[in-house]
Design a protein around this motif. Sequence first.
Motif, PDB file in Angstrom:
ATOM      1  N   PHE A 106       3.416  -7.434 -11.357  1.00  0.00           N
ATOM      2  CA  PHE A 106       3.134  -6.569 -10.214  1.00  0.00           C
ATOM      3  C   PHE A 106       4.180  -5.452 -10.139  1.00  0.00           C
ATOM      4  CE2 PHE A 106       0.965 -10.367  -7.975  1.00  0.00           C
ATOM      5  CZ  PHE A 106      -0.265 -10.021  -8.492  1.00  0.00           C
ATOM      6  N   GLU A 107       5.432  -5.787 -10.421  1.00  0.00           N
ATOM      7  CA  GLU A 107       6.497  -4.777 -10.420  1.00  0.00           C
ATOM      8  C   GLU A 107       6.300  -3.782 -11.563  1.00  0.00           C
ATOM      9  OE1 GLU A 107       9.548  -2.582  -9.096  1.00  0.00           O
ATOM     10  OE2 GLU A 107       8.616  -4.261  -8.039  1.00  0.00           O
ATOM     11  N   GLN A 108       5.943  -4.270 -12.748  1.00  0.00           N
ATOM     12  CA  GLN A 108       5.676  -3.368 -13.875  1.00  0.00           C
ATOM     13  C   GLN A 108       4.542  -2.397 -13.534  1.00  0.00           C
ATOM     14  OE1 GLN A 108       4.852  -6.157 -17.027  1.00  0.00           O
ATOM     15  NE2 GLN A 108       6.985  -6.207 -17.702  1.00  0.00           N
ATOM     16  N   ALA A 109       3.547  -2.880 -12.837  1.00  0.00           N
ATOM     17  CA  ALA A 109       2.408  -2.028 -12.480  1.00  0.00           C
ATOM     18  C   ALA A 109       2.839  -0.859 -11.614  1.00  0.00           C
ATOM     19  CB  ALA A 109       1.339  -2.850 -11.769  1.00  0.00           C
ATOM     20  N   ARG A 110       3.807  -1.094 -10.752  1.00  0.00           N
ATOM     21  CA  ARG A 110       4.278  -0.016  -9.881  1.00  0.00           C
ATOM     22  C   ARG A 110       5.039   1.054 -10.669  1.00  0.00           C
ATOM     23  NH1 ARG A 110       4.034  -4.227  -6.239  1.00  0.00           N
ATOM     24  NH2 ARG A 110       6.041  -5.178  -6.647  1.00  0.00           N
ATOM     25  N   HIS A 111       5.498   0.715 -11.862  1.00  0.00           N
ATOM     26  CA  HIS A 111       6.275   1.662 -12.659  1.00  0.00           C
ATOM     27  C   HIS A 111       5.442   2.402 -13.694  1.00  0.00           C
ATOM     28  CE1 HIS A 111      10.067   0.634 -10.878  1.00  0.00           C
ATOM     29  NE2 HIS A 111       9.776  -0.636 -11.018  1.00  0.00           N
ATOM     30  N   VAL A 112       4.175   2.069 -13.787  1.00  0.00           N
ATOM     31  CA  VAL A 112       3.282   2.798 -14.697  1.00  0.00           C
ATOM     32  C   VAL A 112       2.187   3.447 -13.873  1.00  0.00           C
ATOM     33  CG1 VAL A 112       3.851   1.462 -16.754  1.00  0.00           C
ATOM     34  CG2 VAL A 112       1.998   0.680 -15.286  1.00  0.00           C
ATOM     35  N   GLN A 113       1.091   3.764 -14.440  1.00  0.00           N
ATOM     36  CA  GLN A 113       0.086   4.589 -13.786  1.00  0.00           C
ATOM     37  C   GLN A 113      -0.750   3.888 -12.725  1.00  0.00           C
ATOM     38  OE1 GLN A 113      -2.316   6.081 -16.920  1.00  0.00           O
ATOM     39  NE2 GLN A 113      -0.683   7.210 -17.880  1.00  0.00           N
ATOM     40  N   TYR A 114      -0.158   3.050 -11.929  1.00  0.00           N
ATOM     41  CA  TYR A 114      -0.936   2.417 -10.869  1.00  0.00           C
ATOM     42  C   TYR A 114      -0.964   3.351  -9.668  1.00  0.00           C
ATOM     43  CZ  TYR A 114      -2.659  -0.778  -7.396  1.00  0.00           C
ATOM     44  OH  TYR A 114      -3.409  -1.347  -6.416  1.00  0.00           O
ATOM     45  N   ALA A 115      -2.135   3.781  -9.263  1.00  0.00           N
ATOM     46  CA  ALA A 115      -2.272   4.750  -8.181  1.00  0.00           C
ATOM     47  C   ALA A 115      -2.799   4.068  -6.929  1.00  0.00           C
ATOM     48  CB  ALA A 115      -3.202   5.875  -8.602  1.00  0.00           C
ATOM     49  N   ALA A 116      -1.894   3.661  -6.067  1.00  0.00           N
ATOM     50  CA  ALA A 116      -2.306   3.007  -4.827  1.00  0.00           C
ATOM     51  C   ALA A 116      -3.157   3.935  -3.963  1.00  0.00           C
ATOM     52  CB  ALA A 116      -1.079   2.545  -4.041  1.00  0.00           C
ATOM     53  N   ASP A 117      -2.855   5.236  -3.998  1.00  0.00           N
ATOM     54  CA  ASP A 117      -3.602   6.180  -3.167  1.00  0.00           C
ATOM     55  C   ASP A 117      -5.068   6.275  -3.574  1.00  0.00           C
ATOM     56  OD1 ASP A 117      -1.301   6.710  -1.763  1.00  0.00           O
ATOM     57  OD2 ASP A 117      -0.789   8.460  -2.977  1.00  0.00           O
ATOM     58  N   GLY A 118      -5.337   6.168  -4.861  1.00  0.00           N
ATOM     59  CA  GLY A 118      -6.703   6.302  -5.332  1.00  0.00           C
ATOM     60  C   GLY A 118      -7.534   5.048  -5.160  1.00  0.00           C
ATOM     61  N   TYR A 119      -6.876   3.918  -5.025  1.00  0.00           N
ATOM     62  CA  TYR A 119      -7.573   2.634  -4.953  1.00  0.00           C
ATOM     63  C   TYR A 119      -6.974   1.797  -3.825  1.00  0.00           C
ATOM     64  CZ  TYR A 119      -9.074   4.178  -9.553  1.00  0.00           C
ATOM     65  OH  TYR A 119      -9.591   4.912 -10.583  1.00  0.00           O
ATOM     66  N   ALA A 120      -7.133   2.266  -2.617  1.00  0.00           N
ATOM     67  CA  ALA A 120      -6.483   1.645  -1.458  1.00  0.00           C
ATOM     68  C   ALA A 120      -6.883   0.183  -1.278  1.00  0.00           C
ATOM     69  CB  ALA A 120      -6.807   2.445  -0.199  1.00  0.00           C
ATOM     70  N   ARG A 121      -8.146  -0.126  -1.468  1.00  0.00           N
ATOM     71  CA  ARG A 121      -8.606  -1.509  -1.292  1.00  0.00           C
ATOM     72  C   ARG A 121      -7.923  -2.426  -2.303  1.00  0.00           C
ATOM     73  NH1 ARG A 121     -13.241  -4.888  -3.559  1.00  0.00           N
ATOM     74  NH2 ARG A 121     -12.663  -3.622  -5.314  1.00  0.00           N
ATOM     75  N   ASP A 122      -7.899  -1.995  -3.552  1.00  0.00           N
ATOM     76  CA  ASP A 122      -7.261  -2.808  -4.587  1.00  0.00           C
ATOM     77  C   ASP A 122      -5.764  -2.942  -4.335  1.00  0.00           C
ATOM     78  OD1 ASP A 122      -9.695  -3.167  -5.831  1.00  0.00           O
ATOM     79  OD2 ASP A 122      -9.387  -1.545  -7.269  1.00  0.00           O
ATOM     80  N   HIS A 123      -5.144  -1.863  -3.852  1.00  0.00           N
ATOM     81  CA  HIS A 123      -3.712  -1.915  -3.561  1.00  0.00           C
ATOM     82  C   HIS A 123      -3.410  -2.983  -2.502  1.00  0.00           C
ATOM     83  CE1 HIS A 123       0.394  -0.638  -3.261  1.00  0.00           C
ATOM     84  NE2 HIS A 123       0.251  -0.387  -1.981  1.00  0.00           N
ATOM     85  N   VAL A 124      -4.199  -3.022  -1.449  1.00  0.00           N
ATOM     86  CA  VAL A 124      -4.002  -4.032  -0.406  1.00  0.00           C
ATOM     87  C   VAL A 124      -4.214  -5.438  -0.978  1.00  0.00           C
ATOM     88  CG1 VAL A 124      -4.873  -4.934   1.798  1.00  0.00           C
ATOM     89  CG2 VAL A 124      -4.522  -2.473   1.492  1.00  0.00           C
ATOM     90  N   LEU A 125      -5.216  -5.581  -1.805  1.00  0.00           N
ATOM     91  CA  LEU A 125      -5.478  -6.876  -2.431  1.00  0.00           C
ATOM     92  C   LEU A 125      -4.288  -7.319  -3.285  1.00  0.00           C
ATOM     93  CD1 LEU A 125      -7.655  -9.042  -2.677  1.00  0.00           C
ATOM     94  CD2 LEU A 125      -8.557  -7.794  -4.627  1.00  0.00           C
TER      95      LEU A 125
END
Length: 190
Positions: A106-125
């Motif tokens: 989960f931490e690695q994902a935050r350091h690569v191209q994970y776009a919480a803004d584009g996928y708000a539902r998935d980010h909350v999940l």
Amino acid sequence: MAIQVYSEGNPHDAVGLVRTAQDATARRTTPRVRSMLHARAARALSKTGDRTACWRELDAARTEYARGPHDDDPTWSSWLNPGEIEMLAGSSALDLDDPRRALTHFEQARHVQYAADGYARDHVLYLTRTARAHLQLSDLDAACAVATDAFTQNTTLNSSRPSDALDDLRAELAVHRHVRAVRDFLLLSA
């Protein structure tokens, strides 16, 4: 279809569905689609408890994704990026009762191209899953801090899938209501 089957049915059947898709498209699709299928196979395998095969599929997903985009990538595959692969790896680790590894992914994902803004539902999940990993490690303060973030973001989103995940998390936390952080989260999210 595999997602529905591993979420609500028999994960072994989901593995079979993904294998069928992999076989049918092996020579006729792009690396991005192959990456997506490997990632889905990994999620299904994590639910069967097959650690070795799960990690092998995630490695294959990363390898295929690294081959780069193609002009003929289907538009429906655009959601896949390195961050999403790491989020799926974290979710798989959580299913395999390896919360430390889940937090690492989960931490690695935050350091690569994970776009919480584009996928708000998935980010909350994924925030909810991160909170579950902290809970499994008995770090109640961290679990509640992340759960509070997930709850706050979901109030504006109001999506049923993350809401259900938050409800499940609340139920898991309820046995620890004697801890202030848990009590505060339960009151906030009531």
